[in-house]
Design a protein around this motif. Structure first.
Motif, PDB file in Angstrom:
ATOM      1  N   ARG A 141       0.832  -1.204   0.000  1.00 14.39           N
ATOM      2  CA  ARG A 141       0.000   0.000   0.000  1.00 14.39           C
ATOM      3  C   ARG A 141       0.864   1.249   0.000  1.00 14.39           C
ATOM      4  NH1 ARG A 141      -5.187  -0.096   1.168  1.00 14.39           N
ATOM      5  NH2 ARG A 141      -5.071   1.990   2.023  1.00 14.39           N
ATOM      6  N   THR A 142       0.382   2.279  -0.695  1.00 11.86           N
ATOM      7  CA  THR A 142       1.105   3.554  -0.733  1.00 11.86           C
ATOM      8  C   THR A 142       0.374   4.635   0.063  1.00 11.86           C
ATOM      9  OG1 THR A 142       0.047   4.067  -2.837  1.00 11.86           O
ATOM     10  CG2 THR A 142       2.249   3.065  -2.937  1.00 11.86           C
ATOM     11  N   SER A 143      -0.684   4.238   0.754  1.00 13.32           N
ATOM     12  CA  SER A 143      -1.371   5.165   1.653  1.00 13.32           C
ATOM     13  C   SER A 143      -1.726   4.402   2.922  1.00 13.32           C
ATOM     14  CB  SER A 143      -2.623   5.729   0.982  1.00 13.32           C
ATOM     15  OG  SER A 143      -3.500   4.686   0.655  1.00 13.32           O
ATOM     16  N   PRO A 144      -1.927   5.116   4.014  1.00 13.71           N
ATOM     17  CA  PRO A 144      -2.212   4.417   5.273  1.00 13.71           C
ATOM     18  C   PRO A 144      -3.539   3.670   5.222  1.00 13.71           C
ATOM     19  CG  PRO A 144      -1.809   6.766   5.643  1.00 13.71           C
ATOM     20  CD  PRO A 144      -1.893   6.561   4.163  1.00 13.71           C
ATOM     21  N   ARG A 145      -3.590   2.528   5.862  1.00 14.49           N
ATOM     22  CA  ARG A 145      -4.839   1.795   6.020  1.00 14.49           C
ATOM     23  C   ARG A 145      -5.653   2.442   7.129  1.00 14.49           C
ATOM     24  NH1 ARG A 145      -3.316  -4.627   6.286  1.00 14.49           N
ATOM     25  NH2 ARG A 145      -3.182  -4.909   4.055  1.00 14.49           N
ATOM     26  N   GLY A 146      -6.967   2.180   7.079  1.00 16.51           N
ATOM     27  CA  GLY A 146      -7.800   2.590   8.188  1.00 16.51           C
ATOM     28  C   GLY A 146      -7.631   1.620   9.350  1.00 16.51           C
ATOM     29  N   ARG A 147      -8.056   2.052  10.538  1.00 16.72           N
ATOM     30  CA  ARG A 147      -7.995   1.140  11.687  1.00 16.72           C
ATOM     31  C   ARG A 147      -8.843  -0.094  11.413  1.00 16.72           C
ATOM     32  NH1 ARG A 147      -8.087   6.185  13.520  1.00 16.72           N
ATOM     33  NH2 ARG A 147     -10.335   6.232  13.864  1.00 16.72           N
ATOM     34  N   LYS A 148      -9.939   0.108  10.689  1.00 14.99           N
ATOM     35  CA  LYS A 148     -10.740  -1.015  10.202  1.00 14.99           C
ATOM     36  C   LYS A 148     -10.495  -1.103   8.705  1.00 14.99           C
ATOM     37  CE  LYS A 148     -15.492  -2.712  10.073  1.00 14.99           C
ATOM     38  NZ  LYS A 148     -16.869  -2.435  10.519  1.00 14.99           N
ATOM     39  N   HIS A 149      -9.854  -2.184   8.283  1.00 13.52           N
ATOM     40  CA  HIS A 149      -9.493  -2.344   6.872  1.00 13.52           C
ATOM     41  C   HIS A 149     -10.382  -3.414   6.263  1.00 13.52           C
ATOM     42  CE1 HIS A 149      -7.158  -2.133   3.305  1.00 13.52           C
ATOM     43  NE2 HIS A 149      -6.726  -3.369   3.399  1.00 13.52           N
ATOM     44  N   ILE A 150     -11.226  -2.997   5.315  1.00  9.35           N
ATOM     45  CA  ILE A 150     -12.191  -3.905   4.705  1.00  9.35           C
ATOM     46  C   ILE A 150     -11.726  -4.247   3.295  1.00  9.35           C
ATOM     47  CG2 ILE A 150     -14.577  -4.171   3.919  1.00  9.35           C
ATOM     48  CD1 ILE A 150     -15.335  -2.043   6.062  1.00  9.35           C
ATOM     49  N   ARG A 151     -11.647  -5.544   3.024  1.00 12.71           N
ATOM     50  CA  ARG A 151     -11.306  -6.007   1.680  1.00 12.71           C
ATOM     51  C   ARG A 151     -12.455  -6.847   1.152  1.00 12.71           C
ATOM     52  NH1 ARG A 151      -5.188  -8.082   2.731  1.00 12.71           N
ATOM     53  NH2 ARG A 151      -5.769  -7.962   4.907  1.00 12.71           N
ATOM     54  N   ILE A 152     -12.910  -6.545  -0.047  1.00  8.84           N
ATOM     55  CA  ILE A 152     -14.017  -7.287  -0.651  1.00  8.84           C
ATOM     56  C   ILE A 152     -13.501  -7.976  -1.907  1.00  8.84           C
ATOM     57  CG2 ILE A 152     -16.329  -7.148  -1.643  1.00  8.84           C
ATOM     58  CD1 ILE A 152     -16.722  -4.540  -0.042  1.00  8.84           C
ATOM     59  N   CYS A 153     -13.777  -9.270  -2.017  1.00 13.15           N
ATOM     60  CA  CYS A 153     -13.304 -10.030  -3.177  1.00 13.15           C
ATOM     61  C   CYS A 153     -13.979  -9.520  -4.454  1.00 13.15           C
ATOM     62  CB  CYS A 153     -13.575 -11.516  -2.985  1.00 13.15           C
ATOM     63  SG  CYS A 153     -12.958 -12.496  -4.369  1.00 13.15           S
ATOM     64  N   GLN A 154     -13.164  -9.287  -5.462  1.00 14.59           N
ATOM     65  CA  GLN A 154     -13.647  -8.789  -6.754  1.00 14.59           C
ATOM     66  C   GLN A 154     -13.491  -9.834  -7.863  1.00 14.59           C
ATOM     67  OE1 GLN A 154     -14.864  -5.365  -6.898  1.00 14.59           O
ATOM     68  NE2 GLN A 154     -14.748  -5.813  -4.704  1.00 14.59           N
ATOM     69  N   ALA A 155     -13.075 -11.051  -7.503  1.00 12.17           N
ATOM     70  CA  ALA A 155     -12.835 -12.079  -8.519  1.00 12.17           C
ATOM     71  C   ALA A 155     -14.167 -12.687  -8.984  1.00 12.17           C
ATOM     72  CB  ALA A 155     -11.887 -13.145  -7.971  1.00 12.17           C
ATOM     73  N   GLU A 156     -14.097 -13.470 -10.055  1.00 12.40           N
ATOM     74  CA  GLU A 156     -15.293 -13.890 -10.790  1.00 12.40           C
ATOM     75  C   GLU A 156     -16.339 -14.613  -9.946  1.00 12.40           C
ATOM     76  OE1 GLU A 156     -12.256 -14.102 -11.838  1.00 12.40           O
ATOM     77  OE2 GLU A 156     -12.176 -13.097 -13.780  1.00 12.40           O
ATOM     78  N   ALA A 157     -15.925 -15.605  -9.161  1.00 11.54           N
ATOM     79  CA  ALA A 157     -16.915 -16.389  -8.408  1.00 11.54           C
ATOM     80  C   ALA A 157     -17.689 -15.489  -7.448  1.00 11.54           C
ATOM     81  CB  ALA A 157     -16.230 -17.527  -7.657  1.00 11.54           C
ATOM     82  N   CYS A 158     -17.002 -14.584  -6.792  1.00 10.11           N
ATOM     83  CA  CYS A 158     -17.693 -13.674  -5.868  1.00 10.11           C
ATOM     84  C   CYS A 158     -18.510 -12.637  -6.634  1.00 10.11           C
ATOM     85  CB  CYS A 158     -16.691 -13.011  -4.930  1.00 10.11           C
ATOM     86  SG  CYS A 158     -16.134 -14.132  -3.612  1.00 10.11           S
ATOM     87  N   GLN A 159     -18.017 -12.223  -7.788  1.00 11.72           N
ATOM     88  CA  GLN A 159     -18.828 -11.305  -8.614  1.00 11.72           C
ATOM     89  C   GLN A 159     -20.160 -11.936  -8.973  1.00 11.72           C
ATOM     90  OE1 GLN A 159     -17.362  -9.425 -12.149  1.00 11.72           O
ATOM     91  NE2 GLN A 159     -15.308  -9.191 -11.267  1.00 11.72           N
ATOM     92  N   SER A 160     -20.132 -13.238  -9.261  1.00 17.27           N
ATOM     93  CA  SER A 160     -21.356 -13.905  -9.712  1.00 17.27           C
ATOM     94  C   SER A 160     -22.415 -14.012  -8.612  1.00 17.27           C
ATOM     95  CB  SER A 160     -21.034 -15.295 -10.271  1.00 17.27           C
ATOM     96  OG  SER A 160     -20.684 -16.165  -9.218  1.00 17.27           O
ATOM     97  N   VAL A 161     -21.999 -13.792  -7.359  1.00 14.21           N
ATOM     98  CA  VAL A 161     -22.973 -13.851  -6.265  1.00 14.21           C
ATOM     99  C   VAL A 161     -23.061 -12.516  -5.507  1.00 14.21           C
ATOM    100  CG1 VAL A 161     -22.969 -16.344  -5.958  1.00 14.21           C
ATOM    101  CG2 VAL A 161     -21.249 -14.958  -4.781  1.00 14.21           C
ATOM    102  N   GLY A 162     -22.683 -11.435  -6.191  1.00 14.23           N
ATOM    103  CA  GLY A 162     -23.023 -10.130  -5.638  1.00 14.23           C
ATOM    104  C   GLY A 162     -21.916  -9.274  -5.057  1.00 14.23           C
ATOM    105  N   SER A 163     -20.651  -9.606  -5.281  1.00 10.85           N
ATOM    106  CA  SER A 163     -19.608  -8.783  -4.652  1.00 10.85           C
ATOM    107  C   SER A 163     -19.546  -7.360  -5.230  1.00 10.85           C
ATOM    108  CB  SER A 163     -18.237  -9.452  -4.750  1.00 10.85           C
ATOM    109  OG  SER A 163     -17.743  -9.428  -6.062  1.00 10.85           O
ATOM    110  N   MET A 219     -12.816  -9.541   3.946  1.00 10.68           N
ATOM    111  CA  MET A 219     -12.007  -9.568   5.158  1.00 10.68           C
ATOM    112  C   MET A 219     -12.172  -8.244   5.882  1.00 10.68           C
ATOM    113  SD  MET A 219      -8.384 -11.325   4.113  1.00 10.68           S
ATOM    114  CE  MET A 219      -7.807 -11.461   5.811  1.00 10.68           C
ATOM    115  N   VAL A 220     -12.258  -8.311   7.189  1.00 11.21           N
ATOM    116  CA  VAL A 220     -12.204  -7.112   8.026  1.00 11.21           C
ATOM    117  C   VAL A 220     -10.974  -7.293   8.900  1.00 11.21           C
ATOM    118  CG1 VAL A 220     -13.322  -5.743   9.801  1.00 11.21           C
ATOM    119  CG2 VAL A 220     -14.689  -6.789   7.983  1.00 11.21           C
ATOM    120  N   ASN A 221      -9.989  -6.461   8.664  1.00  9.37           N
ATOM    121  CA  ASN A 221      -8.656  -6.646   9.236  1.00  9.37           C
ATOM    122  C   ASN A 221      -8.205  -8.072   8.903  1.00  9.37           C
ATOM    123  OD1 ASN A 221      -8.697  -3.981  10.004  1.00  9.37           O
ATOM    124  ND2 ASN A 221      -9.415  -4.427  12.057  1.00  9.37           N
ATOM    125  N   GLU A 222      -7.989  -8.953   9.853  1.00  8.64           N
ATOM    126  CA  GLU A 222      -7.521 -10.306   9.529  1.00  8.64           C
ATOM    127  C   GLU A 222      -8.643 -11.339   9.583  1.00  8.64           C
ATOM    128  OE1 GLU A 222      -4.553 -10.533   8.262  1.00  8.64           O
ATOM    129  OE2 GLU A 222      -4.369  -8.397   8.691  1.00  8.64           O
TER     130      GLU A 222
END
Ligand code: FES
Length: 145
Positions: free
Chosen positions: A65-87, A129-132
């Motif tokens: 990362r080139t910018s600071p993360r938030g204290r709560k870091h949320i990552r949402i899957c953007q790959a195909e299988a998750c896209q197909s069910v609403g990501s 993911m929310v943090n770990e």
């Protein structure tokens, strides 16, 4: 937060290791949280690489990362299988709820939002993911609590 001299020492300690520039950048993220332009210059100098070489490494790996993360870091899957069910819809809901786009951190550093490409739980999407902590069948409500 480590100063420039401490970052230079940390980077120099990686000289001679296999994949040393990547290792040095990983250690910067571990100690500093993100990679700043000054850190790119230090890595380029220590390993006699061009700034473009180091920026290429930084831009290749999502965890550099080139910018600071938030204290709560949320990552949402953007790959195909998750896209197909609403990501994508989940991502849109979250950007609207938080007022930040993917890759951004709120001004108060409370929360950051990032895309990730497959968490290995493709049959249980949308995944996030929310943090770990990994969430399957993730919902807006779970991500906001
Ligand atoms: S595609 Fe989302 S976890 Fe694999």
């Amino acid at each position: 937060m480590p100063n420039s001299e401490a970052i230079r020492e940390l980077v120099a300690a990686c000289v001679g290791q296999v994949g040393a520039p990547v290792t040095a950048l990983r250690k910067i993220v571990e100690t500093h949280g993100h990679i700043e332009d000054e850190h790119v210059s230090i890595v380029a100098d220590v390993f006699n690489l061009s700034l473009a070489d180091v920026r290429g490494i930084v831009s290749f790996y999502a965890d550099f990362r080139t910018s600071p993360r938030g204290r709560k870091h949320i990552r949402i899957c953007q790959a195909e299988a998750c896209q197909s069910v609403g990501s994508r819809a989940l991502t849109k809901e979250m950007t609207e709820a938080l007022g930040i786009a993917l890759g951004e951190t709120s001004e108060d550093h409370a929360v950051s939002l990032e895309g990730v490409y497959c968490l290995g739980l493709c049959a249980s999407g949308p995944c996030a993911m929310v943090n770990e902590r990994i969430l399957v069948h993730a919902t807006r409500e779970e991500l906001l609590t």
